[in-house]
Scaffold this motif. Structure first.
Motif, PDB file in Angstrom:
ATOM      1  N   GLY A 137       0.813  -1.218   0.000  1.00 24.97           N
ATOM      2  CA  GLY A 137       0.000   0.000   0.000  1.00 24.97           C
ATOM      3  C   GLY A 137       0.841   1.260   0.000  1.00 24.97           C
ATOM      4  N   GLN A 138       2.053   1.184   0.600  1.00 26.05           N
ATOM      5  CA  GLN A 138       2.945   2.346   0.559  1.00 26.05           C
ATOM      6  C   GLN A 138       3.352   2.664  -0.879  1.00 26.05           C
ATOM      7  N   HIS A 139       3.566   1.625  -1.672  1.00 20.50           N
ATOM      8  CA  HIS A 139       3.891   1.837  -3.089  1.00 20.50           C
ATOM      9  C   HIS A 139       2.713   2.486  -3.813  1.00 20.50           C
ATOM     10  N   THR A 140       1.517   2.032  -3.525  1.00 13.39           N
ATOM     11  CA  THR A 140       0.330   2.618  -4.155  1.00 13.39           C
ATOM     12  C   THR A 140       0.184   4.087  -3.766  1.00 13.39           C
ATOM     13  N   THR A 141       0.426   4.384  -2.483  1.00 15.88           N
ATOM     14  CA  THR A 141       0.321   5.771  -2.021  1.00 15.88           C
ATOM     15  C   THR A 141       1.338   6.670  -2.709  1.00 15.88           C
ATOM     16  N   ASP A 142       2.571   6.179  -2.874  1.00 17.65           N
ATOM     17  CA  ASP A 142       3.635   6.992  -3.462  1.00 17.65           C
ATOM     18  C   ASP A 142       3.495   7.165  -4.971  1.00 17.65           C
ATOM     19  N   THR A 143       3.027   6.124  -5.652  1.00 19.20           N
ATOM     20  CA  THR A 143       3.056   6.133  -7.124  1.00 19.20           C
ATOM     21  C   THR A 143       1.684   6.144  -7.776  1.00 19.20           C
ATOM     22  N   GLY A 144       0.657   5.784  -7.001  1.00 21.99           N
ATOM     23  CA  GLY A 144      -0.675   5.664  -7.581  1.00 21.99           C
ATOM     24  C   GLY A 144      -0.941   4.308  -8.224  1.00 21.99           C
ATOM     25  N   GLN A 145       0.078   3.452  -8.309  1.00 27.13           N
ATOM     26  CA  GLN A 145      -0.096   2.139  -8.943  1.00 27.13           C
ATOM     27  C   GLN A 145      -0.867   1.198  -8.024  1.00 27.13           C
ATOM     28  N   GLN A 146      -1.951   0.673  -8.543  1.00 23.22           N
ATOM     29  CA  GLN A 146      -2.819  -0.208  -7.765  1.00 23.22           C
ATOM     30  C   GLN A 146      -2.380  -1.662  -7.910  1.00 23.22           C
ATOM     31  N   PHE A 147      -2.807  -2.480  -6.965  1.00 23.71           N
ATOM     32  CA  PHE A 147      -2.690  -3.933  -7.071  1.00 23.71           C
ATOM     33  C   PHE A 147      -4.073  -4.476  -7.392  1.00 23.71           C
ATOM     34  N   ALA A 148      -4.163  -5.256  -8.457  1.00 25.39           N
ATOM     35  CA  ALA A 148      -5.448  -5.793  -8.892  1.00 25.39           C
ATOM     36  C   ALA A 148      -6.027  -6.698  -7.799  1.00 25.39           C
TER      37      ALA A 148
END
Length: 526
Positions: A222-233
């Protein structure tokens, strides 16, 4: 610089995605407040150093303690020369303190010439002049060996009562691969365990740093999603946890492979297929962490545990057998019963490493097993394996060093070679089950452009001396496996390992039979 998934060295909050130290070692601050001497242990690359360094920083920053993390690795070269080992540790303490502590908290000049009690004298002197209680984290303590290790532990125990008057460190943590009672005292060819934890019987607790929980994997990703906007399907984070078992290095390596090596662009979500592709890539690349684990497989004490695990045989060891504890501390098997490989990626690495020589000897062309519609010609694979087995089986069984699991490894090696990156071979095995289950997945595109996944299930059993033909039991087990996979048919392979078995060319055959549930089963005997 943007944060990233870290797979090399301790994590730095500004540079890496990470789970906060106090979440990974929640008992740590409380034990320090109790003036406890305690142990932290876990397999390599699970985040011990990251957690302890962060905990030391937080304790010092809180203004109550002077906390320092340092490594004892430099003392390893000293062997039984305990004077040199102490000097190496004290030099590392000074080097780390200069960079990690304010000047007022750093150690004074150490006392004179090295002797049997130099470490105790130095820590006593520092404790007396330091304006705050001293908290020390001895990382890689099990790198210290022989008389040097005994000397270090005895001096810490001797100084322990003096912490009440401020004349010795307030709290001490020993950190390593194993619990203190399992530290090896090496002297020539002799190796013994400390057993009762003496000469460090002052420890209050032994904490095992665990793998990530599903929630922690979700938090990290989730930290990656927060930083980059990239979601996990949907299902991707859960699949990452399933593949890795939460092993911290694997969790980070899997995501790093997707983000940096596969370079899935940020607007595109990360999917289960991306994670599977990443897993295959870094297994094939034999990255350092996996390679170091693979090297352990040749050790006799590892073979003693992993051999029966691969063969599905009962593990005839005492619950506290040192070999079992050792393999568990390496992280190869799960920390809790039943005995099983720690995660699917390690299962794959073990099988591929041990069957790698088999793959090299397979001359069949993988392209010959691809049908005109793109599917996988599994019946042809079985036919050609049977021919190859009759020609090579006896020789290969005699040359393998995991003898109890030789037929299983040979068949797995053959399948891995002919699948050859076009599909996936997933393995399941556990001590006492008497079998290995294989699930082969073959994604392909039909001539009309349809995307499909062909799935095949195969169970491997062996016919041992003094045992009955395992056919009946194997068919029942295969039915349960097929129920779980929701497949209508499967293959049962039975290898006859009795000394009085017929010759390999006489007993090898492929027939069909019916399972108790009424399924049509292909039966391979070899």
């Amino acid at each position: 610089m943007p944060r990233r998934f870290n797979t090399a060295g301790p994590c730095v909050p500004a540079n890496h995605y990470m789970i906060p130290a106090l979440e990974r070692l929640p008992e740590g601050p409380g034990l320090v407040d109790q003036r406890a001497y305690f142990v932290v242990h876990a397999p390599r690359q699970t985040g011990k150093t990251t957690a302890l360094r962060a905990l030391a920083r937080e304790l010092t920053a809180g203004g109550q303690y002077a906390a320092l993390h340092f490594t004892c690795e430099a003392a390893q070269a000293a062997g039984d020369d305990y004077a040199q080992a102490q000097l190496a540790i004290l030099q590392e303490i000074r080097t780390r303190a200069i960079t990690a502590l304010p000047a007022a908290l750093q150690p004074p000049v150490w006392p004179g010439a090295p002797d049997a009690s130099l470490l105790r004298e130095a820590l006593t002197l520092w404790s007396r002049v330091c304006p705050r209680p001293l908290v020390l984290f001895f990382d890689e303590i099990d790198a210290v060996r022989g008389e040097s290790l005994i000397s270090v532990l005895r001096q810490l125990r001797a100084g322990f009562p003096e912490r009440e008057t401020g004349d010795f460190p307030w709290s001490v943590t020993l950190c390593g691969l194993r619990d203190v009672r399992d530290y090896k005292i090496m002297s020539g060819s002799n190796a013994t365990r400390l057993g009762t934890a003496s000469p460090f019987n002052v420890k209050l607790e032994s904490l095992r740093l665990g793998d990530f929980t599903p929630d922690e994997v979700a938090e990290l990703y989730g930290q990656h999603t927060t930083d980059t906007g990239q979601q996990f399907a949907p299902g991707a984070v859960e699949h990452a946890y399933e593949l890795t078992g939460g092993q911290p290095w694997l969790v980070n390596a899997l995501a790093r492979e997707v983000v940096e090596k596969l370079a899935v662009p940020a607007p595109e979500p990360i999917t289960v297929d991306h994670l599977d592709a990443a897993k295959e890539r870094f297994i094939l690349a034999r990255v350092t962490h996996l390679d170091s684990l693979a090297a352990r497989l040749a050790e006799p004490r590892v073979r003693r545990v992993v051999g029966p695990l691969l063969a599905g045989d009962p593990l005839t060891l005492e619950p506290y057998d040192d070999d079992l504890v050792y393999v568990r501390d390496l992280g190869l098997i799960a920390p809790m019963a039943p005995v099983r490989v720690a995660n699917p990626i390690y299962r794959e690495v073990i099988a591929r490493v041990l069957s790698s020589s088999i793959q090299e000897s397979v001359t069949a062309d993988p392209r010959s097993f691809v049908r005109s519609d793109g599917g996988f010609d599994f019946p042809k694979v079985l036919d050609e394996f049977a021919d190859w087995w009759m020609e090579n089986g006896d020789f290969l069984i005699k040359t393998g060093f995991y003898h109890e699991a030789a037929p299983q490894l040979i068949l797995m090696g053959y399948l891995q070679r002919v699948v050859n990156g076009g599909g996936f071979v997933e393995r399941e095995y556990a001590v006492g089950s008497g079998r290995i289950d294989l699930h082969i997945r073959w994604p392909y595109t039909t001539p009309d452009g349809s995307r499909r996944v062909q799935r095949e299930a195969l169970e491997i059993k062996t016919w041992r001396p003094t045992k009955a033909d395992p056919l009946r039991q194997g068919l029942k087990q295969l039915d349960r496996y097929l129920d779980r996979l929701q497949l209508d048919t499967g293959t049962l392979a039975i290898f006859d390992q009795r000394p009085a078995a017929p010759a390999i060319d006489e007993r090898t055959a492929i027939t069909t039979t019916t399972s108790p549930a009424g399924r049509r089963i292909t039966l391979l005997r070899g």
